[in-house]
Write a protein that holds these residues in place. Structure first.
Motif, mmCIF file in Angstrom:
data_model
loop_
_atom_site.group_PDB
_atom_site.id
_atom_site.type_symbol
_atom_site.label_atom_id
_atom_site.label_comp_id
_atom_site.label_asym_id
_atom_site.label_seq_id
_atom_site.Cartn_x
_atom_site.Cartn_y
_atom_site.Cartn_z
ATOM 1 N N ARG A 1 3.996 0.077 9.468
ATOM 2 C CA ARG A 1 5.197 -0.176 10.196
ATOM 3 C C ARG A 1 6.236 -0.919 9.348
ATOM 4 O O ARG A 1 5.909 -1.717 8.504
ATOM 5 C CB ARG A 1 4.871 -1.212 11.383
ATOM 6 N N THR A 2 7.445 -0.413 9.537
ATOM 7 C CA THR A 2 8.598 -1.096 8.917
ATOM 8 C C THR A 2 9.775 -1.098 9.759
ATOM 9 O O THR A 2 9.555 -0.819 11.071
ATOM 10 C CB THR A 2 8.911 0.129 7.617
ATOM 11 N N GLU B 1 4.441 5.874 6.083
ATOM 12 C CA GLU B 1 5.242 5.222 6.732
ATOM 13 C C GLU B 1 5.445 5.718 8.361
ATOM 14 O O GLU B 1 5.538 6.854 8.323
ATOM 15 C CB GLU B 1 6.477 5.025 6.094
ATOM 16 N N LEU B 2 5.504 4.797 9.204
ATOM 17 C CA LEU B 2 5.926 5.437 10.548
ATOM 18 C C LEU B 2 7.349 4.942 10.414
ATOM 19 O O LEU B 2 7.910 3.789 10.516
ATOM 20 C CB LEU B 2 5.053 4.545 11.781
ATOM 21 N N ARG B 3 8.082 6.031 10.559
ATOM 22 C CA ARG B 3 9.658 5.999 10.393
ATOM 23 C C ARG B 3 10.163 6.869 11.478
ATOM 24 O O ARG B 3 9.860 8.023 11.511
ATOM 25 C CB ARG B 3 10.080 6.562 9.019
ATOM 26 N N ALA B 4 11.147 6.184 12.004
ATOM 27 C CA ALA B 4 11.688 6.966 13.112
ATOM 28 C C ALA B 4 10.876 7.531 14.180
ATOM 29 O O ALA B 4 11.011 8.891 14.480
ATOM 30 C CB ALA B 4 12.814 8.234 12.445
ATOM 31 N N VAL C 1 -2.866 -0.047 11.767
ATOM 32 C CA VAL C 1 -2.896 1.162 12.697
ATOM 33 C C VAL C 1 -3.039 2.293 12.071
ATOM 34 O O VAL C 1 -2.620 2.479 10.851
ATOM 35 C CB VAL C 1 -1.629 0.944 13.636
ATOM 36 N N ARG C 2 -3.681 3.381 12.555
ATOM 37 C CA ARG C 2 -3.795 4.666 12.150
ATOM 38 C C ARG C 2 -3.146 5.682 13.137
ATOM 39 O O ARG C 2 -3.315 5.679 14.275
ATOM 40 C CB ARG C 2 -5.072 4.809 11.623
ATOM 41 N N LEU D 1 0.883 -1.460 -0.100
ATOM 42 C CA LEU D 1 -0.152 -0.018 -0.138
ATOM 43 C C LEU D 1 0.850 1.199 0.026
ATOM 44 O O LEU D 1 0.579 2.222 -0.621
ATOM 45 C CB LEU D 1 -0.982 -0.024 1.122
ATOM 46 N N LEU D 2 1.936 1.356 0.691
ATOM 47 C CA LEU D 2 2.821 2.453 0.656
ATOM 48 C C LEU D 2 3.448 2.553 -0.938
ATOM 49 O O LEU D 2 3.611 3.404 -1.107
ATOM 50 C CB LEU D 2 4.046 1.890 1.613
#
Length: 256
Positions: free
Chosen positions: A250-251, A209-212, A239-240, A20-21
């Motif tokens: 999440r990555t 993206e959930l990044r850092a 999750v949102r 999806l990303l």
């Protein structure tokens, strides 16, 4: 961090979430291309030149009316002068040929010739004045026509460049949109539906993206409590973001 944003948590395989990303990245590129297409500098200049050309064209139309009116006026004055000159010539010929012998008639004819001379002088003055006005109006009209020609030339060049850029962007957009189909194929329908709904209401970004420890959508850093909740959430549960409601993917770079 609310992991469901609803009564029933949305499930999607982590691989699908990562895909999806990629879809989001493709959609973002497509949006950029559409924005680029609708905001080409040539479009702004074309609009400006078309507005300017309309003003000049209106001025030229008015100037043509003035030229036409003055041309008609000059034609009338020319005709009046010619008519009076013809009458003067006729009267002079009659006198020179001795066709008028009566002294009173000769005296009357002489006075008439003097009157005709004055009339011719007055008409010639009018003729000169109209001619000067006409020449000035014609110069003004010629200048406006030159401006119109310059505008048309520039507009033609801009239109050609616009069409060239349109063709380039459309070709790239077709490639991008073609790639989207392959990436989106097989994604869960409910996940795509949520993504599309969020994209429509969140400025084109439905998944981030959930990044850092930061949401890639709203760029806000999540606190430790929120991160702890996400870390405990099953990998296949969507999750949102608590702040922007976008889907958070999440990555390995999420910092959980």
């Amino acid at each position: 961090m609310n992991t469901s944003q609803g009564s029933t948590p949305l499930k999607a395989d982590p691989t699908a979430q990562l895909a999806l990303l990629e879809v989001q990245e493709i959609d973002a590129r497509a949006d950029q291309l559409r924005h680029q297409r609708s905001h080409l500098p040539e479009l702004a200049e074309i609009a400006e030149l078309e507005a300017s050309r309309k003003v000049i064209d209106d001025q030229a139309r008015d100037a043509r009316i003035v030229v036409d009116d003055l041309s008609a006026e000059q034609a009338k004055v020319d005709a009046d002068v010619e008519a009076v000159r013809t009458r003067r010539t006729r009267d002079r010929d009659r006198m020179d040929q001795g066709l008028i012998s009566n002294p009173k008639d000769l005296e009357r004819m002489q006075r008439e010739l003097e009157s005709l001379e004055r009339r011719i002088g007055s008409l010639e003055d009018d003729e000169l004045e109209v001619m000067e006005k006409l020449e000035e109006a014609q110069r003004g009209l010629a200048h406006l026509d030159e401006q119109l020609a310059a505008h048309d030339e520039r507009l033609a060049a801009l239109a050609a460049e616009r069409d060239r850029r349109f063709a380039e962007i459309d070709a790239e957009l077709a490639t991008v949109e073609g790639g989207r189909g392959a990436k989106a194929e097989g994604l869960p329908a409910d996940l795509v539906a949520l993504y599309d709904k969020l994209r429509a209401s969140k400025g084109g970004v439905g998944a981030a993206e959930l990044r850092a420890r930061q949401c890639g959508g709203c760029r806000l850093t999540l606190d430790n409590a929120e991160l702890a909740i996400i870390a405990r959430t099953p990998a296949d549960q969507v999750v949102r973001c608590e702040e922007c409601s976008r889907i958070l993917v999440r990555t390995a770079e999420s910092g959980l």
